[in-house]
Design a protein around this motif. Structure first.
Motif, PDB file in Angstrom:
ATOM      1  N   ARG A 136       0.843  -1.199   0.000  1.00 29.05           N
ATOM      2  CA  ARG A 136       0.000   0.000   0.000  1.00 29.05           C
ATOM      3  C   ARG A 136       0.875   1.245   0.000  1.00 29.05           C
ATOM      4  O   ARG A 136       1.708   1.425   0.887  1.00 29.05           O
ATOM      5  CB  ARG A 136      -0.933   0.012   1.209  1.00 29.05           C
ATOM      6  N   PHE A 137       0.694   2.066  -1.014  1.00 23.24           N
ATOM      7  CA  PHE A 137       1.396   3.335  -1.126  1.00 23.24           C
ATOM      8  C   PHE A 137       0.429   4.384  -1.650  1.00 23.24           C
ATOM      9  O   PHE A 137      -0.403   4.102  -2.513  1.00 23.24           O
ATOM     10  CB  PHE A 137       2.574   3.234  -2.098  1.00 23.24           C
ATOM     11  N   CYS A 138       0.550   5.599  -1.121  1.00 27.02           N
ATOM     12  CA  CYS A 138      -0.207   6.751  -1.640  1.00 27.02           C
ATOM     13  C   CYS A 138      -1.707   6.461  -1.682  1.00 27.02           C
ATOM     14  O   CYS A 138      -2.422   6.905  -2.593  1.00 27.02           O
ATOM     15  CB  CYS A 138       0.291   7.128  -3.032  1.00 27.02           C
ATOM     16  N   GLY A 139      -2.197   5.704  -0.710  1.00 27.19           N
ATOM     17  CA  GLY A 139      -3.620   5.384  -0.648  1.00 27.19           C
ATOM     18  C   GLY A 139      -4.063   4.343  -1.648  1.00 27.19           C
ATOM     19  O   GLY A 139      -5.266   4.093  -1.784  1.00 27.19           O
ATOM     20  N   GLU A 140      -3.136   3.729  -2.358  1.00 30.07           N
ATOM     21  CA  GLU A 140      -3.446   2.717  -3.365  1.00 30.07           C
ATOM     22  C   GLU A 140      -2.955   1.353  -2.882  1.00 30.07           C
ATOM     23  O   GLU A 140      -1.931   1.244  -2.208  1.00 30.07           O
ATOM     24  CB  GLU A 140      -2.773   3.057  -4.695  1.00 30.07           C
ATOM     25  N   GLU A 141      -3.684   0.306  -3.246  1.00 25.91           N
ATOM     26  CA  GLU A 141      -3.273  -1.057  -2.911  1.00 25.91           C
ATOM     27  C   GLU A 141      -2.800  -1.776  -4.166  1.00 25.91           C
ATOM     28  O   GLU A 141      -3.404  -1.654  -5.235  1.00 25.91           O
ATOM     29  CB  GLU A 141      -4.431  -1.827  -2.278  1.00 25.91           C
ATOM     30  N   PHE A 142      -1.707  -2.524  -4.036  1.00 26.30           N
ATOM     31  CA  PHE A 142      -1.109  -3.220  -5.166  1.00 26.30           C
ATOM     32  C   PHE A 142      -0.900  -4.683  -4.805  1.00 26.30           C
ATOM     33  O   PHE A 142      -0.334  -4.991  -3.754  1.00 26.30           O
ATOM     34  CB  PHE A 142       0.237  -2.594  -5.537  1.00 26.30           C
ATOM     35  N   LYS A 143      -1.339  -5.570  -5.689  1.00 27.27           N
ATOM     36  CA  LYS A 143      -1.087  -6.992  -5.529  1.00 27.27           C
ATOM     37  C   LYS A 143      -0.084  -7.397  -6.594  1.00 27.27           C
ATOM     38  O   LYS A 143      -0.375  -7.367  -7.788  1.00 27.27           O
ATOM     39  CB  LYS A 143      -2.368  -7.807  -5.673  1.00 27.27           C
ATOM     40  N   ILE A 144       1.109  -7.746  -6.144  1.00 24.08           N
ATOM     41  CA  ILE A 144       2.217  -8.016  -7.054  1.00 24.08           C
ATOM     42  C   ILE A 144       2.586  -9.492  -7.005  1.00 24.08           C
ATOM     43  O   ILE A 144       2.879 -10.042  -5.936  1.00 24.08           O
ATOM     44  CB  ILE A 144       3.451  -7.161  -6.700  1.00 24.08           C
ATOM     45  N   ASN A 145       2.580 -10.117  -8.172  1.00 18.16           N
ATOM     46  CA  ASN A 145       2.995 -11.512  -8.281  1.00 18.16           C
ATOM     47  C   ASN A 145       4.480 -11.584  -8.601  1.00 18.16           C
ATOM     48  O   ASN A 145       4.993 -10.831  -9.424  1.00 18.16           O
ATOM     49  CB  ASN A 145       2.195 -12.221  -9.380  1.00 18.16           C
ATOM     50  N   CYS A 169       9.144   3.685  -3.932  1.00 20.44           N
ATOM     51  CA  CYS A 169       7.700   3.933  -3.809  1.00 20.44           C
ATOM     52  C   CYS A 169       7.398   4.752  -2.564  1.00 20.44           C
ATOM     53  O   CYS A 169       6.596   5.695  -2.597  1.00 20.44           O
ATOM     54  CB  CYS A 169       6.947   2.611  -3.762  1.00 20.44           C
ATOM     55  N   ARG A 170       8.043   4.397  -1.472  1.00 15.44           N
ATOM     56  CA  ARG A 170       7.805   5.113  -0.219  1.00 15.44           C
ATOM     57  C   ARG A 170       8.329   6.549  -0.301  1.00 15.44           C
ATOM     58  O   ARG A 170       7.726   7.475   0.253  1.00 15.44           O
ATOM     59  CB  ARG A 170       8.471   4.372   0.939  1.00 15.44           C
ATOM     60  N   PHE A 171       9.430   6.729  -0.995  1.00 11.53           N
ATOM     61  CA  PHE A 171       9.974   8.078  -1.204  1.00 11.53           C
ATOM     62  C   PHE A 171       8.956   8.957  -1.917  1.00 11.53           C
ATOM     63  O   PHE A 171       8.701  10.099  -1.509  1.00 11.53           O
ATOM     64  CB  PHE A 171      11.266   7.975  -2.018  1.00 11.53           C
ATOM     65  N   PHE A 172       8.350   8.427  -2.979  1.00 14.72           N
ATOM     66  CA  PHE A 172       7.333   9.191  -3.697  1.00 14.72           C
ATOM     67  C   PHE A 172       6.139   9.487  -2.794  1.00 14.72           C
ATOM     68  O   PHE A 172       5.549  10.572  -2.873  1.00 14.72           O
ATOM     69  CB  PHE A 172       6.886   8.426  -4.937  1.00 14.72           C
ATOM     70  N   GLU A 173       5.796   8.527  -1.950  1.00 16.65           N
ATOM     71  CA  GLU A 173       4.668   8.727  -1.038  1.00 16.65           C
ATOM     72  C   GLU A 173       4.981   9.801   0.000  1.00 16.65           C
ATOM     73  O   GLU A 173       4.189  10.739   0.193  1.00 16.65           O
ATOM     74  CB  GLU A 173       4.348   7.409  -0.337  1.00 16.65           C
ATOM     75  N   GLU A 174       6.118   9.689   0.642  1.00 18.56           N
ATOM     76  CA  GLU A 174       6.463  10.611   1.723  1.00 18.56           C
ATOM     77  C   GLU A 174       6.704  12.029   1.216  1.00 18.56           C
ATOM     78  O   GLU A 174       6.370  13.002   1.897  1.00 18.56           O
ATOM     79  CB  GLU A 174       7.695  10.089   2.464  1.00 18.56           C
ATOM     80  N   VAL A 188      14.884  13.801 -15.619  1.00 21.35           N
ATOM     81  CA  VAL A 188      15.512  13.651 -14.309  1.00 21.35           C
ATOM     82  C   VAL A 188      15.477  12.175 -13.936  1.00 21.35           C
ATOM     83  O   VAL A 188      14.452  11.510 -14.094  1.00 21.35           O
ATOM     84  CB  VAL A 188      14.787  14.488 -13.245  1.00 21.35           C
ATOM     85  N   VAL A 189      16.600  11.667 -13.439  1.00 20.47           N
ATOM     86  CA  VAL A 189      16.728  10.258 -13.065  1.00 20.47           C
ATOM     87  C   VAL A 189      16.586  10.110 -11.558  1.00 20.47           C
ATOM     88  O   VAL A 189      17.165  10.884 -10.790  1.00 20.47           O
ATOM     89  CB  VAL A 189      18.100   9.700 -13.496  1.00 20.47           C
ATOM     90  N   TYR A 190      15.822   9.091 -11.148  1.00 17.39           N
ATOM     91  CA  TYR A 190      15.789   8.678  -9.746  1.00 17.39           C
ATOM     92  C   TYR A 190      16.135   7.200  -9.694  1.00 17.39           C
ATOM     93  O   TYR A 190      15.432   6.367 -10.271  1.00 17.39           O
ATOM     94  CB  TYR A 190      14.417   8.926  -9.113  1.00 17.39           C
ATOM     95  N   LEU A 191      17.245   6.892  -9.015  1.00 16.52           N
ATOM     96  CA  LEU A 191      17.706   5.517  -8.876  1.00 16.52           C
ATOM     97  C   LEU A 191      17.782   5.162  -7.393  1.00 16.52           C
ATOM     98  O   LEU A 191      18.386   5.892  -6.597  1.00 16.52           O
ATOM     99  CB  LEU A 191      19.089   5.342  -9.514  1.00 16.52           C
ATOM    100  N   SER A 192      17.189   4.030  -7.049  1.00 17.75           N
ATOM    101  CA  SER A 192      17.207   3.519  -5.679  1.00 17.75           C
ATOM    102  C   SER A 192      18.028   2.237  -5.668  1.00 17.75           C
ATOM    103  O   SER A 192      17.766   1.327  -6.454  1.00 17.75           O
ATOM    104  CB  SER A 192      15.776   3.251  -5.208  1.00 17.75           C
TER     105      SER A 192
END
Length: 233
Positions: A27-36, A57-62, A172-176
């Motif tokens: 769950r991020f940004c109020g959205e739920e994701f089911k990932i296989n 994902c959490r960075f984008f959320e926060e 712009v690049v964002y790499l984690s």
């Protein structure tokens, strides 16, 4: 945030002798994701949801990062969770990985289609082999994203070549990344990437040894790249 995350892929670079599937809910940004995650020797490191992807994902959320309306390409997507999150938040997203990983990404895109449809457009899922076919892609992106794509030193020049092409119009690049010294990950960010990019560390998680970097192509490199040929998809 996320839940049901298990340490089912604890050893770096192990490939799976057995084939099995695992679903996780995030769950991020109020959205739920089911990932296989389709674990197999065939997919190898492309199978799991890596912690670096969850950090991005959490960075984008926060940061309440403004993704709506952005033109985004994700590299080495694996399960596709980062690109899927961006698309669910209204971005125009192209998700890429090696051809073998494309079916897993496409399956996860389909499984996470909102009941009311995508807010902007369904993500495009296509193969992209670094250093080989990046010129089949345009350079008119707002953001280029990657999570745990810096782990194999032999691929670093190919990744740098691909990033340089994709960013020549100002993306712009964002790499984690998990900062694996044994794989030369810190060296990539300290020495390789700065050869052509301005690099900024924007988040550092010392406990999990995961950093997030922001990078923009140096102006001198933009001039060189604009003189090269380009084909659009």
């Amino acid at each position: 945030m996320y839940e049901d995350q298990e340490d089912i892929f604890p050893v770096d670079d192990d490939l799976f002798d057995e084939t099995f599937s695992a679903d996780c809910v995030y769950r991020f940004c109020g959205e739920e994701f089911k990932i296989n995650q389709a674990f197999s020797a065939n997919l190898g490191v492309a199978a799991p949801v890596w912690d670096a992807a969850l950090h991005l994902c959490r960075f984008f959320e926060e940061k309440r990062f403004p993704l709506k309306g952005k033109k985004i390409i994700e590299l080495g997507a694996g399960t596709g969770i980062v690109g899927i999150l961006a698309a669910r938040l209204g971005a125009d997203v192209t998700i890429t990985d090696l051809p073998v990983a494309v079916p897993q990404v496409q399956s996860n895109v389909s499984a996470n289609t909102p009941s009311g449809g995508w807010p902007f457009v369904e993500p495009t899922v296509v193969p992209l082999s670094w250093g080989q076919d990046q010129k089949n892609f345009h350079s008119d992106w707002d953001l280029v994203l990657g999570a745990d794509v810096v782990y194999q030193s032999a691929a670093y020049p190919l990744l740098l070549e691909t990033l340089t092409h994709l960013c020549k119009d100002g993306a712009v690049v964002y790499l984690s990344s998990k900062m694996r010294k044994e794989h030369g990950t810190p060296y990539f960010y300290d020495s390789d990437l700065p050869q052509k990019f301005q690099v900024e560390l924007v988040q550092c998680d010392q406990e999990q040894n995961i950093n997030i970097y922001r990078a923009t192509l140096r102006k001198a490199c933009i001039g060189v790249q604009k003189n090269s040929s380009m084909f659009l998809i």
